[in-house]
Scaffold this motif. Structure first.
Motif, mmCIF file in Angstrom:
data_model
loop_
_atom_site.group_PDB
_atom_site.id
_atom_site.type_symbol
_atom_site.label_atom_id
_atom_site.label_comp_id
_atom_site.label_asym_id
_atom_site.label_seq_id
_atom_site.Cartn_x
_atom_site.Cartn_y
_atom_site.Cartn_z
ATOM 1 N N VAL A 175 59.996 -4.274 49.473
ATOM 2 C CA VAL A 175 59.568 -3.247 48.522
ATOM 3 C C VAL A 175 60.708 -2.860 47.575
ATOM 4 N N ILE A 176 61.954 -2.883 48.061
ATOM 5 C CA ILE A 176 63.084 -2.614 47.171
ATOM 6 C C ILE A 176 63.223 -3.744 46.158
ATOM 7 N N GLY A 177 63.038 -4.987 46.626
ATOM 8 C CA GLY A 177 63.086 -6.126 45.706
ATOM 9 C C GLY A 177 62.031 -6.021 44.624
ATOM 10 N N VAL A 178 60.814 -5.641 45.002
ATOM 11 C CA VAL A 178 59.732 -5.474 44.022
ATOM 12 C C VAL A 178 60.071 -4.350 43.048
ATOM 13 N N GLY A 179 60.533 -3.217 43.584
ATOM 14 C CA GLY A 179 60.818 -2.069 42.730
ATOM 15 C C GLY A 179 61.871 -2.365 41.682
ATOM 16 N N ALA B 56 63.037 -5.421 40.640
ATOM 17 C CA ALA B 56 62.619 -6.503 39.742
ATOM 18 C C ALA B 56 61.582 -6.018 38.744
ATOM 19 N N ASP B 57 60.621 -5.222 39.211
ATOM 20 C CA ASP B 57 59.545 -4.778 38.338
ATOM 21 C C ASP B 57 60.050 -3.803 37.283
ATOM 22 N N PHE B 58 61.034 -2.987 37.627
ATOM 23 C CA PHE B 58 61.595 -2.050 36.647
ATOM 24 C C PHE B 58 62.220 -2.812 35.479
ATOM 25 N N PHE B 59 63.100 -3.760 35.796
ATOM 26 C CA PHE B 59 63.782 -4.490 34.730
ATOM 27 C C PHE B 59 62.836 -5.425 33.985
ATOM 28 N N GLU B 60 61.919 -6.060 34.711
ATOM 29 C CA GLU B 60 60.968 -6.958 34.072
ATOM 30 C C GLU B 60 60.051 -6.178 33.138
ATOM 31 N N GLY B 61 59.596 -5.010 33.606
ATOM 32 C CA GLY B 61 58.737 -4.199 32.764
ATOM 33 C C GLY B 61 59.429 -3.775 31.480
ATOM 34 N N LEU B 62 60.717 -3.433 31.575
ATOM 35 C CA LEU B 62 61.467 -3.010 30.396
ATOM 36 C C LEU B 62 61.787 -4.183 29.472
ATOM 37 N N VAL C 191 55.349 -13.001 35.518
ATOM 38 C CA VAL C 191 55.823 -11.709 36.011
ATOM 39 C C VAL C 191 55.438 -11.517 37.472
ATOM 40 N N VAL C 192 54.189 -11.865 37.819
ATOM 41 C CA VAL C 192 53.739 -11.725 39.209
ATOM 42 C C VAL C 192 54.538 -12.636 40.128
ATOM 43 N N PHE C 193 54.722 -13.895 39.736
ATOM 44 C CA PHE C 193 55.514 -14.820 40.549
ATOM 45 C C PHE C 193 56.941 -14.303 40.726
ATOM 46 N N SER C 194 57.537 -13.824 39.643
ATOM 47 C CA SER C 194 58.931 -13.398 39.684
ATOM 48 C C SER C 194 59.107 -12.077 40.422
ATOM 49 N N ASP C 195 58.353 -11.037 39.991
ATOM 50 C CA ASP C 195 58.585 -9.676 40.489
ATOM 51 C C ASP C 195 58.034 -9.420 41.873
ATOM 52 N N PHE C 196 56.882 -10.007 42.172
ATOM 53 C CA PHE C 196 56.188 -9.663 43.406
ATOM 54 C C PHE C 196 56.319 -10.720 44.506
ATOM 55 N N LEU C 197 56.847 -11.885 44.163
ATOM 56 C CA LEU C 197 56.939 -12.944 45.168
ATOM 57 C C LEU C 197 58.353 -13.530 45.261
ATOM 58 N N ILE C 198 58.779 -14.246 44.249
ATOM 59 C CA ILE C 198 60.021 -15.025 44.355
ATOM 60 C C ILE C 198 61.248 -14.136 44.557
ATOM 61 N N PHE D 108 57.870 1.567 48.244
ATOM 62 C CA PHE D 108 56.621 1.094 48.844
ATOM 63 C C PHE D 108 55.427 1.563 48.022
ATOM 64 N N SER D 109 55.441 2.829 47.607
ATOM 65 C CA SER D 109 54.323 3.369 46.838
ATOM 66 C C SER D 109 54.171 2.621 45.519
ATOM 67 N N HIS D 110 55.300 2.371 44.845
ATOM 68 C CA HIS D 110 55.255 1.606 43.592
ATOM 69 C C HIS D 110 54.683 0.219 43.837
ATOM 70 N N MET D 111 55.163 -0.439 44.888
ATOM 71 C CA MET D 111 54.720 -1.802 45.172
ATOM 72 C C MET D 111 53.216 -1.871 45.376
ATOM 73 N N ILE D 112 52.674 -0.998 46.231
ATOM 74 C CA ILE D 112 51.262 -1.101 46.578
ATOM 75 C C ILE D 112 50.382 -0.725 45.393
ATOM 76 N N LEU D 113 50.805 0.244 44.595
ATOM 77 C CA LEU D 113 50.018 0.646 43.424
ATOM 78 C C LEU D 113 50.093 -0.398 42.315
ATOM 79 N N MET D 114 51.243 -1.027 42.137
ATOM 80 C CA MET D 114 51.387 -2.011 41.062
ATOM 81 C C MET D 114 50.767 -3.356 41.418
#
Length: 290
Positions: free
Chosen positions: A33-37, A39-45, A71-78, A164-170
């Motif tokens: 969940v930290i990895g997702v959070g 990665a998703d912050f920087f990718e989103g920006l 984005v899904v492959f990078s932020d949420f998986l790899i 965790f909350s960010h991960m599950i909602l996103m």
């Protein structure tokens, strides 16, 4: 195809390490969940808002769809899977700096290959920028690794709960909203690009609930937590109804009931996560709740 090959290789590497049982399930979830959070912050920006680079995965002909898949492959998986692997090594070495440099060098090399093969396109970006982020990110990850692997001391619970909350909602928005399954679209009119407009609105509305969970749940007595979670879920339901009434939420194969569930169900999963983590902390403290 390169994204699928990379994901398969990383998943196999991670599975082999996890079979050694050197990380608990709680540590794995925390690292993920930290990895997702992060990665998703920087990718989103950098990707979604500023458009500094794009992910042509070459899996679909629609460029927006193709980039969102990247984005899904990078932020949420790899990248989160890589961080789990990194935690395994960094937590067990007396020289975490060397592990950080090795992982950063590996990812800079992989990014260079992605660019050369056309699976990553720089618009206003450079591999040198990526190198700085990889070195800094893995170095900070090396500081977190012992805390993630042992929980002695743990990373502050508010941060874990927020991630965790960010991960599950996103995850919900990344899959169901525009442009992947295209079941619905947020259209508040903040950006001219419809994909950016939808993704930023999803990020903001989801993270409102994430921040509320992180702020109020840790300070709430156990017996009152169901009521607080219900109130947060109610806020999510209000967001869905209000956005639809203002014309900011467009349905394709969706409806208002599903929009409410889009927030209520993840909040329910966050509540289960809170109970799971609370029970683990009690066990670590010898049956005493801190």
């Amino acid at each position: 195809m390169l994204y699928l090959v990379n994901l398969a290789a990383i998943s196999l590497w991670m599975a082999i390490l996890l079979r050694k049982r050197t990380l608990s399930l709680h540590s794995v979830v925390t690292a993920y969940v930290i990895g997702v959070g992060v990665a998703d912050f920087f990718e989103g920006l950098f990707n979604v808002v500023l458009g500094l680079y794009q992910f042509p995965t070459h899996l679909r002909t629609d460029p927006a769809f193709d980039n969102e898949l990247g984005v899904v492959f990078s932020d949420f998986l790899i990248l989160p899977f890589v961080f789990i692997i990194f935690v395994h090594y960094a937590a067990r070495t007396a020289h975490p700096w060397r592990v950080s440099i090795a992982f950063a060098a590996l990812h800079v090399s992989l990014e260079w290959i992605y660019v050369k093969l056309g699976y990553l396109t720089y618009v206003h970006w450079s591999v040198l920028y990526s190198a700085c982020f990889y070195v800094g990110g893995f170095r900070f990850g090396a500081y977190l690794a012992p805390r993630i692997s042992s929980y002695r001391p743990p990373i502050p619970y508010r941060l874990r709960l927020l991630c965790f909350s960010h991960m599950i909602l996103m995850w919900v928005s990344a899959v169901f909203a525009l442009p992947l399954l295209k079941l619905y679209q947020f259209k508040p009119g903040l950006f001219h690009n419809i994909i950016t407009d939808c993704r930023v609105a999803e990020l903001v509305t989801g993270d409102i609930l994430s921040v509320l969970c992180a702020l109020f749940i840790p300070m709430t007595p156990h017996r009152l937590k169901p009521a607080v979670f219900a109130a947060i879920a109610g806020i999510g339901a209000f967001i869905a109804v209000f956005a639809y009434s203002q014309g900011w939420l467009i349905y394709y194969h969706w409806n208002l009931f599903l929009s409410v569930l889009r927030y209520v169900v993840p909040v329910g999963l966050i509540m289960l996560y809170d109970r799971w983590e609370s029970a683990y902390q009690v066990a670590l403290n010898g049956g005493k709740c801190k």
